[in-house]
Design a protein around this motif. Structure first.
Motif, PDB file in Angstrom:
ATOM      1  N   GLY A 258       9.298  -2.690  -3.404  1.00 50.90           N
ATOM      2  CA  GLY A 258       9.555  -2.886  -1.978  1.00 50.90           C
ATOM      3  C   GLY A 258       8.465  -2.267  -1.115  1.00 50.90           C
ATOM      4  O   GLY A 258       8.053  -2.851  -0.107  1.00 50.90           O
ATOM      5  N   ALA A 259       7.982  -1.091  -1.497  1.00 49.49           N
ATOM      6  CA  ALA A 259       6.893  -0.456  -0.742  1.00 49.49           C
ATOM      7  C   ALA A 259       5.638  -1.327  -0.789  1.00 49.49           C
ATOM      8  O   ALA A 259       4.951  -1.500   0.226  1.00 49.49           O
ATOM      9  CB  ALA A 259       6.607   0.934  -1.302  1.00 49.49           C
ATOM     10  N   PHE A 260       5.341  -1.889  -1.960  1.00 50.03           N
ATOM     11  CA  PHE A 260       4.185  -2.779  -2.095  1.00 50.03           C
ATOM     12  C   PHE A 260       4.351  -4.008  -1.189  1.00 50.03           C
ATOM     13  O   PHE A 260       3.412  -4.409  -0.501  1.00 50.03           O
ATOM     14  CB  PHE A 260       4.014  -3.212  -3.552  1.00 50.03           C
ATOM     15  N   VAL A 261       5.534  -4.584  -1.170  1.00 54.09           N
ATOM     16  CA  VAL A 261       5.789  -5.768  -0.339  1.00 54.09           C
ATOM     17  C   VAL A 261       5.655  -5.425   1.139  1.00 54.09           C
ATOM     18  O   VAL A 261       5.070  -6.191   1.923  1.00 54.09           O
ATOM     19  CB  VAL A 261       7.185  -6.362  -0.658  1.00 54.09           C
ATOM     20  N   VAL A 262       6.179  -4.274   1.545  1.00 56.06           N
ATOM     21  CA  VAL A 262       6.084  -3.880   2.955  1.00 56.06           C
ATOM     22  C   VAL A 262       4.621  -3.706   3.357  1.00 56.06           C
ATOM     23  O   VAL A 262       4.184  -4.209   4.400  1.00 56.06           O
ATOM     24  CB  VAL A 262       6.895  -2.587   3.217  1.00 56.06           C
ATOM     25  N   VAL A 263       3.846  -3.012   2.538  1.00 49.39           N
ATOM     26  CA  VAL A 263       2.434  -2.785   2.874  1.00 49.39           C
ATOM     27  C   VAL A 263       1.668  -4.106   2.921  1.00 49.39           C
ATOM     28  O   VAL A 263       0.888  -4.357   3.850  1.00 49.39           O
ATOM     29  CB  VAL A 263       1.788  -1.794   1.872  1.00 49.39           C
ATOM     30  N   SER A 264       1.887  -4.982   1.951  1.00 51.14           N
ATOM     31  CA  SER A 264       1.181  -6.266   1.956  1.00 51.14           C
ATOM     32  C   SER A 264       1.617  -7.135   3.131  1.00 51.14           C
ATOM     33  O   SER A 264       0.798  -7.863   3.704  1.00 51.14           O
ATOM     34  CB  SER A 264       1.372  -6.993   0.625  1.00 51.14           C
ATOM     35  N   THR A 265       2.890  -7.034   3.523  1.00 49.73           N
ATOM     36  CA  THR A 265       3.367  -7.799   4.677  1.00 49.73           C
ATOM     37  C   THR A 265       2.728  -7.288   5.962  1.00 49.73           C
ATOM     38  O   THR A 265       2.386  -8.082   6.849  1.00 49.73           O
ATOM     39  CB  THR A 265       4.907  -7.721   4.771  1.00 49.73           C
ATOM     40  N   VAL A 266       2.557  -5.990   6.067  1.00 51.31           N
ATOM     41  CA  VAL A 266       1.895  -5.424   7.248  1.00 51.31           C
ATOM     42  C   VAL A 266       0.488  -5.997   7.370  1.00 51.31           C
ATOM     43  O   VAL A 266       0.072  -6.428   8.454  1.00 51.31           O
ATOM     44  CB  VAL A 266       1.855  -3.876   7.165  1.00 51.31           C
TER      45      VAL A 266
END
Length: 176
Positions: A68-76
């Motif tokens: 989830g942290a990876f997805v949040v950072v990539s989405t940003v």
């Protein structure tokens, strides 16, 4: 009567010395056996760490939070240029034209990303607290992801469907 030098005869062993008491206890009939211990909930000893919970649950929960942290950072990073994101989305949908950038469209994207990141933080905090109590927490990152994605999708859909090229495409789809 007794003389002042003599003590009254002890009753129930209150004047017995510790040696006399031990000797008497060895010759006493055995007391009834203690009742067998009933199995109950395991309570950690004072000062011991909280219940560890299930190892697999912890591994899955931490793995989901890391993903989830990876997805949040990539989405940003992906939504930092909302116009490029919207153009790519429109091309994928088969919509001709390009996205008309407005200050509101980037504001909606920024709000969506902020809510998405806050959703991950809240999910991580709740997961850690539940794991610290020794309870299963694998489902919390999944629920947090679904709720966060719904909010992000709403925030991104509002400027996308307000674009003139998208409105024209919808009009063409409904006219068929």
């Amino acid at each position: 009567m007794s003389t002042p030098d003599e003590r009254p005869r002890p009753a129930y062993g209150e004047y017995a010395t510790p040696e006399e008491q031990r000797a008497r206890m060895q010759h006493a009939p055995p007391a009834s056996p203690p009742a067998p211990a009933q199995p109950g909930p395991v309570v950690p000893a004072p000062g011991a760490p909280a219940a560890r919970g299930h190892l697999i649950d912890r591994i899955v929960t931490v793995a989901l939070l890391a993903y989830g942290a990876f997805v949040v950072v990539s989405t940003v990073f992906e939504l930092s240029d909302f116009t490029a994101f919207a153009d790519a989305w429109m091309k994928t949908m088969g919509i001709t034209g390009s996205f008309t950038t407005t200050p509101q469209s980037q504001a909606w994207a920024t709000a969506g990303v902020i809510v998405f990141a806050i959703g991950w933080i809240v999910t991580a905090l709740i997961s850690w607290r539940v794991m610290a109590r020794g309870k299963r927490a694998w489902w919390i990152p999944l629920v947090g992801a679904v709720v966060s994605w719904i909010v992000l999708t709403i925030c991104l859909t509002i400027p996308l469907v307000a674009d003139p090229a998208v409105i024209h495409w919808f009009d063409q789809q409904t006219a068929r």
